[in-house]
Design an enzyme around this catalytic site. Structure first.
Site, PDB file in Angstrom:
ATOM      1  N   GLY A  53       0.770  -1.238   0.000  1.00 52.13           N
ATOM      2  CA  GLY A  53       0.000   0.000   0.000  1.00 52.13           C
ATOM      3  C   GLY A  53       0.801   1.287   0.000  1.00 52.13           C
ATOM      4  O   GLY A  53       0.239   2.360   0.204  1.00 52.13           O
ATOM      5  N   TRP A  55       2.248   2.848  -2.464  1.00 50.21           N
ATOM      6  CA  TRP A  55       1.914   3.764  -3.568  1.00 50.21           C
ATOM      7  C   TRP A  55       0.571   4.449  -3.295  1.00 50.21           C
ATOM      8  O   TRP A  55       0.382   5.601  -3.619  1.00 50.21           O
ATOM      9  CB  TRP A  55       1.913   3.028  -4.919  1.00 50.21           C
ATOM     10  CG  TRP A  55       3.299   2.905  -5.476  1.00 50.21           C
ATOM     11  CD1 TRP A  55       4.454   2.890  -4.767  1.00 50.21           C
ATOM     12  CD2 TRP A  55       3.676   2.822  -6.859  1.00 50.21           C
ATOM     13  NE1 TRP A  55       5.532   2.788  -5.602  1.00 50.21           N
ATOM     14  CE2 TRP A  55       5.085   2.737  -6.895  1.00 50.21           C
ATOM     15  CE3 TRP A  55       2.967   2.791  -8.058  1.00 50.21           C
ATOM     16  CZ2 TRP A  55       5.805   2.631  -8.089  1.00 50.21           C
ATOM     17  CZ3 TRP A  55       3.676   2.680  -9.259  1.00 50.21           C
ATOM     18  CH2 TRP A  55       5.081   2.604  -9.277  1.00 50.21           C
ATOM     19  N   ASP A  79      -5.988  -5.357  -5.196  1.00 50.76           N
ATOM     20  CA  ASP A  79      -4.996  -6.419  -5.017  1.00 50.76           C
ATOM     21  C   ASP A  79      -5.709  -7.736  -4.745  1.00 50.76           C
ATOM     22  O   ASP A  79      -6.807  -7.753  -4.191  1.00 50.76           O
ATOM     23  CB  ASP A  79      -4.033  -6.103  -3.876  1.00 50.76           C
ATOM     24  CG  ASP A  79      -2.693  -6.805  -4.056  1.00 50.76           C
ATOM     25  OD1 ASP A  79      -1.694  -6.111  -4.264  1.00 50.76           O
ATOM     26  OD2 ASP A  79      -2.662  -8.056  -4.022  1.00 50.76           O
ATOM     27  N   LYS A 160       5.599  -1.030 -13.249  1.00 51.71           N
ATOM     28  CA  LYS A 160       6.914  -1.642 -13.091  1.00 51.71           C
ATOM     29  C   LYS A 160       7.173  -2.583 -14.261  1.00 51.71           C
ATOM     30  O   LYS A 160       6.273  -3.304 -14.703  1.00 51.71           O
ATOM     31  CB  LYS A 160       6.967  -2.429 -11.782  1.00 51.71           C
ATOM     32  CG  LYS A 160       8.308  -3.115 -11.570  1.00 51.71           C
ATOM     33  CD  LYS A 160       8.331  -3.934 -10.308  1.00 51.71           C
ATOM     34  CE  LYS A 160       8.376  -3.032  -9.112  1.00 51.71           C
ATOM     35  NZ  LYS A 160       8.656  -3.759  -7.866  1.00 51.71           N
TER      36      LYS A 160
END
Lengths: 292, 991
Positions: A53, A55, A79, A160
């Site tokens: 968490g 971000w 998530d 990413k």
């Protein structure tokens, strides 16, 4: 090994604890923003693969500055795993490959689409680079797929990426959906790490594109304009991001940083919840299985 | 062209007498029985091989990995041990990752992708015939296709910790196997045993029983539709993720990230666990009823005989009623000697199962028993000096007779050892060492020495040179003393060679002596009649702590204890030979190794004797039946960070690879550059090794420096023996910038230590500067500091001279070169800064660089320099920004007036971090994490011109650099290293 040695080994690990971030990765998003101003005017943001968490923490802190009315800021964190709750963040425990998840996000935004989608998800690495890179690319493509459902035209997607042997296939894929694709490595990301971040700006899908979750997006194949080896490889521009005066994640710093006169050890902000190895940890507490 | 590849072995398979191994994109074929390399076949393109499956008839194989598959036909010529291949189908690129591939007929294959799609391909015309998409399409970590006579069954191992079984093309799954707590890494099924075995991220192996009440054929769809599948066993034996498993008739074998191989029976009982592949992950396995083959992350392939203790070994309880046995030993005839607390020495004949009791008329209960190295002569002494010597007869009825019965007048006897077969070394009170030999029916004193004072003054081990002139002993506090004939005090002492307990054994070879101890280290020393030539040379770390002794004269097998297990270890091949759960080292035990004829063949045996719970056990092992063999020698078990190649002589066929890695080992291996690379010596450091540098000091002698984590610097002199290809290392320095833990903390325990505020420094790179036999070592550290040392080879000292703090961030790479009669050092940082230092001048004047510039946007991971002329050189840097920068640097008046005159840069040739860069005349070679090796042509006149020439793919992932091995007129031979090693020969442009 003393408990301070981790603090010494990794400056950002230590700073994250001191500044109250759940993970050091918070600095990566902050540094990406320093370079690309991705939070400018953003009110609705989606954090994919959000656990633990950090971000989402950055998003709440930064997006509130964009408006006087904090209620306008909507952050959805998605998530598969459970995540400790965060004020101002709507959590969806769901699968990003499902349409229902996309619909839930849109519902949370009251029918509007997101200005920004970020994804810092990564698989547990196996140690075989090609598998890890493949799984990471699938995660990114799944994130991209759900992004095409929820992102407004002109929006920004940050994810990413593992810069491995086949990363050019992903670059060419992303370039289909966004006008600007750059790859960037925050100063808080280690030199030795294969990870980097793609900053995809100005979402502009192909005219005939219809978002669908029926088929997963598959990555591209090598072709004439993106060869396996040779001069025509699809390579996007690289930028290092983060202030030049920022701490360097490879440098060993003393516990007393410049300008500090005391050091105090801090516990991590949030420990892991329910890892896959939990059961065996519990079992080995009782019996020693290595004694066979 | 790839000449030699060593990387993760991700697939292995038996095929008749051959082993097929998937190494990168190539298939290598080895002979199972003699381990001979047969052939390397390039099968896939840019993908690792993960699976090898054959047709039922045998000779055709589907080989798949990543997104590709290929069909290869192999024709084995068994007589000549050759194999011919025909690539039936060149690699086909599918649009997704493949988890399983099988033949469903001679020319049809079925493939399962990572998104749960089954593809049916016709291999004749290379077309995709059918495609079945499952609704459960989130990513699979594993999968298995099972052809039935009337259907195709799909087993999908999902990221959601379950296995879904469905009929290909069917929407509704038949079964969900739930229970694992992590992703599923592998699925196996055995139709005879009717079990499914799954392995997972959650460290467990699960056995699922497939039941069916009705009488359907096991290979029919009805069987599976009506089956009831239940998890019968949830097994924990691995300490980390379990990668794969295999089901044989008797066993379930699982392999894991913990380097362990677990052997389970079908009821789920763990029969045995073996650690293999040097702590690397084991990726692949195959087994039949006789053998198991494994492929690992150490790039090795190991063949294991599949026999369990009950079959390979013979364990018996020696049926002898002995009250309070104290010591047990094997004799030369492998009968048993038992000394008990009732003042008796019992000889037990294992064949006739009879025992003979010899009464010892000793007056003290403190008795010492020692056997000569031939095990035929037995000495028993008590504390008061009573000494009996027995000899075992070599022919006729087995037995021992007393040949000497005497009394030593040496005071209290504290230790007694045979040194060879003729001499006894006795240590008595006040550190009196006496060397005795037999003389007619008595004994004579050969030498008397004095042990320097210490706690518990007696000897733990001793050895006498063949000429009897040098005695080497170990005392209780870990010192090793060397005595020369006729000189009372030690001529040389090595302090604290071992910690507590002292050396466990000492053996003298021609020019060296070797010691073992209880810290897992074998230490090698040079030995000579000249005191000054007696030196500590090197040490070898083993996987277990308590080393006892070598079992053979070639120092091949060493035995000792790992916790409660007796271990025999093959030192030459780095393999564990056997383990016996005897209960630990604090008991009386003995072990022998011998050769015996079994069915016309000679075989090696090891026999172990031990007391456990007042019972005497004898266990016998036939080595060929139990010993694992290297088919491919393992190398580093993790990434190689740094590597230098070395050839002391152009005519020598071997190229040496000196490498350091994340596995904290420094290795020297030799290679013929085609089929083999083998470690000669392996050294351990405290943490990862980031840099190795070499400096020739003589024709076949080099100075080797290595450094890395924990700010550790090691220096060695390596001598390459031309006659026998042996390597003789001499360790000079093992230095920690921050000092050893003991030096830092003193005797305080960690709780009492205040926090150390200094950074934990890693050494990132170093350079050796040699000037008139003075060696200066310059280290670049992660705390942004350059540290300079003087290396005194003669006194084995590393003296810090200077620390320079100039850079602001971590220094990643250094380079040293001669230019315009100056020695220049270049340093590069994580921020893309480059600085030049005039290191030729005295260090004290060194504080600022003579020139600095900024080249890359981010960290510089590779650097090279090429001299153009007297005033110009070319600087090449590349790094994390996937950009290569070339800067032509010119000096104006003198070395202090440098400037960049011309530049060239490009980010178009690598898509990730560039970690290797070499300027080779008019060529430049670069490589990086993207596993591409790029060759450029280079010309520097008024402009810097750099043109792409060719690009090659390497199977080695995580490439950390490259080194040039050889340059000829037509080609350049290089090696890239990372997760493995590859030797590549690159053609040069035709002029």
């Amino acid at each position: 090994m003393g408990k301070t040695s981790k603090d010494k080994r990794d400056i950002y690990y230590r700073l994250a604890k001191e500044e109250g971030w759940r993970a050091r990765s918070a600095f990566k998003l902050l540094q990406i923003n320093e370079e690309y101003n991705i939070f400018d005017g953003v009110l609705r943001a989606v954090d994919l693969c959000a656990a633990p968490g950090s971000w989402s923490q950055v998003l709440t802190k930064k997006l509130r500055k964009n408006t006087d009315n904090a209620d306008e800021v909507k952050i959805v964190a998605v998530d598969l795993q459970a995540m400790a709750s965060l004020p101002g963040v709507k959590q969806i425990q769901g699968d990003i490959t499902k349409v229902s998840t996309a619909n839930e996000i849109i519902k949370e935004f009251e029918g509007l689409k997101a200005d920004l989608v970020v994804c810092d998800g990564a698989p547990d690495v196996t140690g075989l680079h090609d598998i890890d890179e493949y799984i990471q690319s699938q995660l990114l493509l799944a994130a991209l797929n759900i992004t095409t459902h929820v992102l407004k035209t002109g929006g920004v997607f940050v994810a990413k990426i593992f810069r491995g042997k086949d990363v050019t296939l992903l670059y060419s894929q992303l370039k289909l959906f966004f006008e600007f694709v750059t790859v960037s490595k925050p100063r808080s990301s280690r030199n030795s790490s294969i990870e980097a971040f793609v900053i995809c700006q100005n979402y502009n899908p192909p005219p005939d594109y219809v978002p669908t979750m029926v088929n997963p997006l598959l990555d591209h194949k090598y072709c004439d304009f993106n060869q396996f080896t040779g001069t025509n490889r699809f390579i996007v521009p690289f930028n290092a991001c983060g202030d030049l005066s920022a701490y360097d994640s490879d440098t060993s710093y003393p516990l007393l940083l410049e300008g500090q006169d005391s050091y105090e050890y801090k516990e991590p902000v949030q420990g892991p919840i329910d890892p896959p190895y939990k059961e065996i940890l519990d079992k080995t507490k009782a019996i020693q299985i290595n004694k066979v | 062209m790839s000449l030699l590849t060593r990387t993760d072995v991700t697939a292995v398979r038996f095929f008749s007498n051959y082993i097929l191994a998937g190494i990168g994109s190539s298939l290598e074929v080895y002979h199972r029985d003699n381990g001979k390399f047969i052939r390397k076949i390039n099968v896939l393109k840019g993908q690792k091989i993960y699976g090898i499956k054959s047709t039922n008839s045998g000779s055709k194989f589907i080989i798949f990995g990543g997104k590709q598959f290929s069909i290869v036909e192999l024709n084995f010529n068994y007589g000549e041990e050759t194999v011919l291949e025909r690539q039936v189908l060149c690699p086909v690129v599918c649009d997704d990752w493949l988890h399983s591939g099988i033949f469903i007929s001679e020319n049809k294959v079925a493939l399962l992708t990572a998104h749960n799609v089954v593809q049916i391909w016709n291999t004749e015309n290379e077309t995709l015939n059918e495609k079945y998409i499952s609704k459960d399409n989130s990513i699979l970590y594993s999968g298995m296709l099972l052809p039935l006579k009337d259907d195709l069954l799909v087993f999908s191992g999902t990221v959601f910790s379950e296995v879904i079984i469905h009929r290909c093309g069917d929407d509704l799954p038949l079964h969900h196997l739930k229970g694992h707590k992590g992703v599923i890494f592998s699925i196996n099924y055995n139709s005879e045993k009717k079990i499914i075995v799954t392995t997972s991220d959650d460290r467990s192996v699960r056995i699922w029983k497939v039941d069916n009440i009705e009488n359907f054929d096991v290979d029919s769809k009805d069987y599976w539709i009506n089956a009831k599948i239940t998890c019968v066993n949830n097994l924990y034996g691995h300490m980390a993720r379990v990668m794969r498993s295999h089901i044989t008739n008797d066993l379930i074998i699982s392999i894991g990230e913990d380097s362990g191989i677990c052997f389970w029976n079908h009821q789920g009982k763990l029969l045995r666990k073996v650690m293999s592949h040097q702590n690397a992950c084991i990726w692949s396995l195959d087994a039949d009823d006789r053998y198991l083959v494994t492929g690992g992350g150490d790039c090795g392939v190991i063949l294991h005989p599949l026999s369990l203790v009950s079959e390979y070994g013979h364990k018996e309880i020696v049926p002898i009623e002995i009250v309070t046995p104290k010591k047990v030993k094997f004799t030369a005839r492998r009968n048993i000697l038992i000394m008990n607390e009732s003042n008796q020495l019992i000889y037990y004949d294992l064949i006739s199962k009879t025992s003979h009791i010899n009464d010892l008329n000793h007056t003290s209960t403190y008795k010492l028993l020692s056997l000569s190295s031939c095990k035929q002569i037995i000495a028993v002494a008590d504390m008061n000096g009573k000494l009996d010597i027995f000899i075992e007869n070599c022919k006729g009825d087995a037995g021992i007779i007393k040949i000497i019965d005497t009394k030593l007048n040496l005071g209290k006897i504290l230790s007694l050892q045979w040194a060879g077969n003729r001499h006894l070394v006795v240590c008595s009170e006040n550190g009196q060492i006496t060397v005795l030999a037999s003389k007619e029916m008595g004994i004579e004193v050969i030498d008397k020495f004095s042990l320097p004072p210490c706690k518990e003054m007696w000897l733990t081990a001793s050895a006498l040179s063949l000429d009897g002139k040098i005695l080497v002993v170990g005392d209780r506090v870990g010192h090793i003393h060397i005595y020369f004939h006729g000189i009372k005090n030690p001529v040389r002492t090595f302090s604290k060679v071992y910690d507590r307990y002292g050396a466990t054994s000492i053996i003298i070879k021609r020019n060296e002596f070797i010691t073992t101890g209880r810290d897992g280290k074998i230490k090698y020393f040079s030995l000579s009649n000249d005191v000054h030539s007696i030196k500590y040379m090197s040490c070898k770390d083993l996987e277990f702590q308590w080393l006892e002794k070598f079992l053979d004269k070639q120092e091949h097998y060493i035995c000792g204890f790992h916790e409660r297990v007796f271990v025999v270890y093959d030192v030459k091949n780095n393999l564990k030979v056997l383990d016996v759960a005897c209960g630990g080292g604090h008991r009386s035990w003995d072990a022998v190794r011998y050769i015996e004829k079994v069915d016309d063949n000679f075989d090696e045996f090891i026999e172990v004797l031990y007391l456990k719970n007042y019972t005497l056990y004898a266990e016998k092992f036939q080595l060929s039946k139990i010993m694992s063999k290297n088919v491919i020698n393992g190398i580093h078990s993790k990434e190689i960070n740094c590597l230098k190649t070395y050839k002391y002589d152009e005519n020598n066929a071997s190229t040496y690879f000196l490498s350091g890695g994340e596995d904290t080992t420094l290795r020297i291996a030799s290679s013929n550059l085609t089929s083999q690379i083998k470690d000669h010596v392996v050294f351990k450091q405290l943490s990862s090794i980031r840099t190795v540098k070499i400096q020739p000091v003589d024709k076949n002698k080099i100075l080797l420096l290595s450094a890395g984590g924990r700010a550790q610097i090691c220096a060695k002199i390596i001598t390459f023996n031309q006659d026998n290809n042996e390597i003789h290392p001499e360790e000079l320095i093992d230095y920690l910038i921050k000092g050893r833990d003991k030096e830092r903390k003193g005797d305080k325990n960690w709780r009492d230590c205040s926090i150390d505020f200094d950074p934990e420094t890693r050494i990132m790179d170093l350079e050796i500067l040699k000037e008139n036999n003075i060696f200066t070592i310059i280290t670049a550290c992660s705390d942004a500091t350059l540290r300079i040392f003087n290396l005194d080879i003669d006194n084995k000292k590393l003296n810090p001279i200077k620390e320079i703090r100039y850079h602001k961030t971590c220094i990643l790479k250094t380079h040293i070169f001669e230019f315009a009669k100056n020695t220049l050092l270049v340093t590069c940082t994580t921020r893309g800064d480059v600085a030049f230092w005039d290191v030729g001048k005295p260090e004290k004047n060194l504080s600022e660089p003579i020139f600095s510039t900024h080249t890359n946007k981010s960290g510089i991971n590779s650097i090279d320099v090429s001299i153009i002329d007297n005033t110009r050189f070319l600087l090449a840097t590349a790094g994390d920004d996937n950009t290569i920068h070339l800067n032509l640097i010119q000096i104006q008046k003198d070395i202090n007036s440098m400037r960049v005159t011309k530049s060239w840069s490009s980010d178009k040739y690598h898509c990730s971090q560039i970690t290797g860069l070499k300027l080779i005349g008019d060529l430049m070679v670069s490589t990086g994490i993207d596993q591409r090796v790029t060759v450029f042509t280079l010309s520097v006149k008024n402009e810097v011109k750099c043109n792409f020439f060719s690009q090659h793919y390497s199977d080695v992932s995580d490439i950390h650099g490259l080194d040039v091995i050889d340059i000829s007129d037509e080609s350049v031979t290089i090696t890239v290293f990372g997760k493995g090693i590859e030797v590549i020969r690159i053609p040069k442009p035709i002029k």
